[in-house]
Design a protein around this motif. Structure first.
Motif, short mmCIF file in Angstrom:
data_model
loop_
_atom_site.label_atom_id
_atom_site.label_comp_id
_atom_site.label_asym_id
_atom_site.label_seq_id
_atom_site.Cartn_x
_atom_site.Cartn_y
_atom_site.Cartn_z
N ASP A 139 0.85 -1.19 0.00
CA ASP A 139 0.00 0.00 0.00
C ASP A 139 0.89 1.24 0.00
N SER A 140 2.16 1.06 -0.30
CA SER A 140 3.12 2.16 -0.17
C SER A 140 3.30 2.91 -1.48
N GLY A 141 2.81 4.14 -1.53
CA GLY A 141 2.98 4.96 -2.72
C GLY A 141 2.08 4.55 -3.87
N GLN A 150 11.62 9.45 1.40
CA GLN A 150 10.66 8.47 1.89
C GLN A 150 11.05 8.08 3.30
N GLY A 151 10.31 7.12 3.88
CA GLY A 151 10.49 6.82 5.30
C GLY A 151 11.89 6.34 5.65
N ARG A 152 12.45 5.47 4.81
CA ARG A 152 13.74 4.88 5.17
C ARG A 152 14.86 5.91 5.17
N ALA A 206 14.49 8.90 6.40
CA ALA A 206 14.38 9.46 7.76
C ALA A 206 15.02 8.49 8.76
N GLU A 207 14.78 7.20 8.56
CA GLU A 207 15.37 6.18 9.45
C GLU A 207 16.90 6.21 9.36
N ARG A 208 17.40 6.26 8.14
CA ARG A 208 18.84 6.22 7.95
C ARG A 208 19.51 7.42 8.60
N HIS A 217 9.82 -4.07 14.52
CA HIS A 217 10.51 -3.26 13.51
C HIS A 217 9.99 -3.61 12.13
N PHE A 218 9.71 -2.61 11.34
CA PHE A 218 9.45 -2.82 9.92
C PHE A 218 10.79 -3.20 9.25
N ASP A 219 10.73 -3.83 8.09
CA ASP A 219 11.97 -4.36 7.51
C ASP A 219 13.05 -3.30 7.29
N THR A 220 12.67 -2.13 6.74
CA THR A 220 13.69 -1.11 6.49
C THR A 220 14.19 -0.49 7.80
N THR A 221 13.32 -0.46 8.80
CA THR A 221 13.71 0.10 10.10
C THR A 221 14.75 -0.82 10.73
N LEU A 226 7.91 2.96 18.47
CA LEU A 226 6.62 2.28 18.47
C LEU A 226 6.02 2.47 17.07
N THR A 227 5.66 1.37 16.42
CA THR A 227 5.16 1.41 15.05
C THR A 227 3.64 1.38 15.07
N ILE A 228 3.02 2.44 14.52
CA ILE A 228 1.55 2.51 14.51
C ILE A 228 1.09 2.69 13.06
N ASN A 235 1.11 -1.59 13.59
CA ASN A 235 2.26 -2.49 13.58
C ASN A 235 2.27 -3.28 12.27
N ASN A 236 2.93 -2.73 11.27
CA ASN A 236 2.87 -3.27 9.91
C ASN A 236 3.31 -4.72 9.84
N SER A 237 4.53 -5.01 10.30
CA SER A 237 5.07 -6.37 10.17
C SER A 237 4.35 -7.35 11.07
N CYS A 265 3.73 5.67 10.15
CA CYS A 265 3.26 5.57 8.76
C CYS A 265 1.73 5.47 8.63
N ARG A 266 1.10 4.72 9.54
CA ARG A 266 -0.35 4.53 9.45
C ARG A 266 -1.06 5.10 10.68
N PHE A 267 -0.63 6.32 11.02
CA PHE A 267 -1.18 6.98 12.21
C PHE A 267 -2.69 7.18 12.13
N LYS A 313 4.21 7.79 1.97
CA LYS A 313 3.63 6.93 0.93
C LYS A 313 2.50 6.07 1.49
N LYS A 314 2.24 6.19 2.77
CA LYS A 314 1.19 5.38 3.40
C LYS A 314 -0.02 6.29 3.64
N ASP A 315 -0.38 6.55 4.88
CA ASP A 315 -1.62 7.29 5.14
C ASP A 315 -1.73 8.66 4.47
C1 LIG Z 1 6.80 1.78 4.62
C2 LIG Z 1 7.26 1.77 6.00
C3 LIG Z 1 8.52 2.28 6.35
C4 LIG Z 1 9.53 2.76 5.34
O1 LIG Z 1 9.06 3.75 4.52
P1 LIG Z 1 9.49 3.88 2.96
O2 LIG Z 1 8.76 5.08 2.52
O3 LIG Z 1 9.06 2.63 2.27
O4 LIG Z 1 10.96 4.04 2.92
C5 LIG Z 1 8.85 2.27 7.69
N1 LIG Z 1 8.03 1.78 8.62
C6 LIG Z 1 6.80 1.27 8.32
C7 LIG Z 1 5.92 0.76 9.40
C8 LIG Z 1 6.40 1.24 7.00
O5 LIG Z 1 5.20 0.73 6.71
#
Ligand SMILES: *Cc1c(COP(=O)(O)O)cnc(C)c1O
Length: 459
Positions: free
Chosen positions: A54-56, A102-104, A106-108, A126-130, A183-185, A187-189, A219-221, A259-261
């Motif tokens: 659902d990303s982008g 994109q999100g990653r 910011a993480e990096r 943790h989401f995979d990229t996180t 805290l992931t909201i 919780n995607n994974s 991402c999905r607040f 790219k999410k909400d």
């Molecule tokens: C998509 C996502 C990310 C990473 O964001 P990108 O925009 O794909 O780099 C990080 N955490 C969660 C929970 C996500 O769903």
């Protein structure tokens, strides 16, 4: 809305359409073999219903496309930047907003500043990229979701919650080595499961008592806030944006994929209160993304996101969004297909471990199911199991906690008849699940292996 009728409809009508390309079973069989049995390697035109992510992939609104025309591409201080920053701060009033592509990114930036060897970052999951960005810095990523979050079949209204006892114990032992608690909201994974407001308050209190910063992977607040509105005592009368602001007030910062909400095709941000940390992060931003008033984005992207953020918290949209995801999940459940319950916000997760119990985890039951859904009906899904999470930091391989196949629903993109087709295909593949082969990995990249690994079926 008129409460006389119970059908929850798409709160929009279609303004511009994209064609879907039909393929034959033979064409799909050839395409997936050419792709090394990795769905990320397919040409999107060979996919009929794309539920990879659902990303982008959401549909932008008329008002977002109109906002793009207001894009101002000044290098510094663009009015588009100020509109974006104001829209972010309206929901997340952190002192500093740092735009990224994109999100990653910011993480990096964040983990390259606060991570490093000897450090430990807890998260619900943790989401995979996180996880990859934490580990790339040399730090350890630790998942502390409540026990119910590991069991696909257990019903719990907030299965994404952090295990507060485990968090407190970890902080007692190691607070000095924990630069941030995440805290992931939602919780995607862990199945797109929400976190309760009570749990967010709990995490915040524990972090504050140990003086450790608390960040949201938000991402999905909006979907998470909708679940709080629907399921949590005393929350049903509140505005969604009010709930979001309270969540933000409990944290010290956030990373975000827009790219999410927020309905972006690209975009993200890092936001935080700490002035020193913000300065270090901005320095990294300038090095790798861009000037602080555009980061990795164009002025028109910033405009589309500012408008998307307003649409993301509208109750009619969120009611439809959560209901239409549950529509798919409930139908699969009723047909006897094992799914993670309750149904999460952005996706339905099929429990491949239960459905393909004849395939051991190291022969990737989730991958086997994902390949079969494509071959059978042209549906692209995503394995979230041992392929994604099985590689250990020491180079060995171990089974993931769950073997899931995620059917992610792009926002405002597919209609109910598309979803009815998905239900038919998944149900039919599930009936023959016992005949599906396992897979072996024949090419494995160093990091985030699921994106580019290649497989072959085990005869
Ligand atoms: C998509 C996502 C990310 C990473 O964001 P990108 O925009 O794909 O780099 C990080 N955490 C969660 C929970 C996500 O769903």
């Amino acid at each position: 809305m008129d409460q006389t009728f119970t059908t929850i409809i798409e709160p929009f009508r279609i303004h511009s359409v994209e064609p879907l390309r039909m393929t034959t079973a033979e064409e799909r069989s050839f395409a997936i073999e050419q792709a090394g049995f990795n769905l990320f390697n397919l040409h999107a035109e060979d996919v009929l219903i794309d539920l990879l992510t659902d990303s982008g992939t959401g549909a932008m609104s008329r008002d977002q496309w109109a906002a793009i025309q207001h894009g101002d591409e000044s290098y510094a201080g663009s009015p588009s930047w100020f509109r974006f920053e104001a829209a972010v701060k309206e929901l997340f009033p952190f002192r500093h907003v740092i735009p990224t592509h994109q999100g990653r990114a910011a993480e990096r930036i964040l983990f390259s500043v606060v991570g490093g060897p000897g450090k430990l970052v807890p998260n619900n999951t943790h989401f995979d990229t996180t996880r990859a960005n934490v580990e790339f810095s040399g730090a350890e990523a630790r998942d502390l979701v409540i026990p119910e979050g590991h069991d696909a079949a257990t019903i719990h209204p907030f299965k994404g919650n952090m295990d507060l006892g485990a968090l407190e114990t970890l902080l007692q032992e190691r607070a000095a080595t924990i630069p941030v608690v995440f805290l992931t909201i939602t919780n995607n994974s862990g199945g797109g499961q929400p976190v309760s407001l009570a749990n967010i308050r709990g995490v915040s209190e524990i972090c504050r008592s140990y003086g450790v910063p608390f960040f949201l992977d938000a991402c999905r607040f909006a979907e998470n806030a909708w679940f709080i509105h629907e399921r949590e005592e005393g929350q049903s009368q509140r505005d969604i944006s009010d709930i979001v602001r309270e969540i933000a007030s409990l944290a010290d910062g956030m990373t975000m994929s827009a790219k999410k909400d927020p309905f972006g095709n690209i975009g993200g941000w890092l936001a935080l209160n700490d002035d020193d940390l913000a300065e270090k992060c901005r320095n990294m931003l300038i090095l790798t993304e861009g000037f602080p008033t555009y980061g990795g984005l164009t002025g028109r992207d910033l405009e589309a996101l500012a408008q998307g953020l307003k649409e993301a918290v509208q109750p009619d949209y969120l009611r439809y969004r959560i209901r239409s995801t549950a529509y798919l999940g409930d139908a699969l459940d009723a047909a006897g297909v094992p799914v993670v319950k309750p149904i999460g916000g952005h996706a339905v997760y099929v429990d491949a471990k239960a459905l393909l119990s004849h395939i051991p985890p190291l022969q990737y039951p989730g991958q086997a199911l994902a390949v079969a859904l494509y071959k059978s009906g042209g549906i692209r899904s995503c394995e979230i199991g041992t392929v994604m999470f099985g590689r250990q930091p020491d180079g060995t391989e171990a089974p993931a906690a769950m073997e899931l196949v995620r059917l992610a629903i792009p926002r405002r993109t597919y209609t109910q008849s598309h979803i009815d087709y998905v239900i038919e295909v998944v149900t039919s593949v599930a009936k023959d699940a016992a005949s599906l082969p396992g897979y072996r990995m024949v090419r494995e990249p160093q990091a985030l292996r699921h994106f580019t690994a290649q497989f072959e079926p085990i005869a």
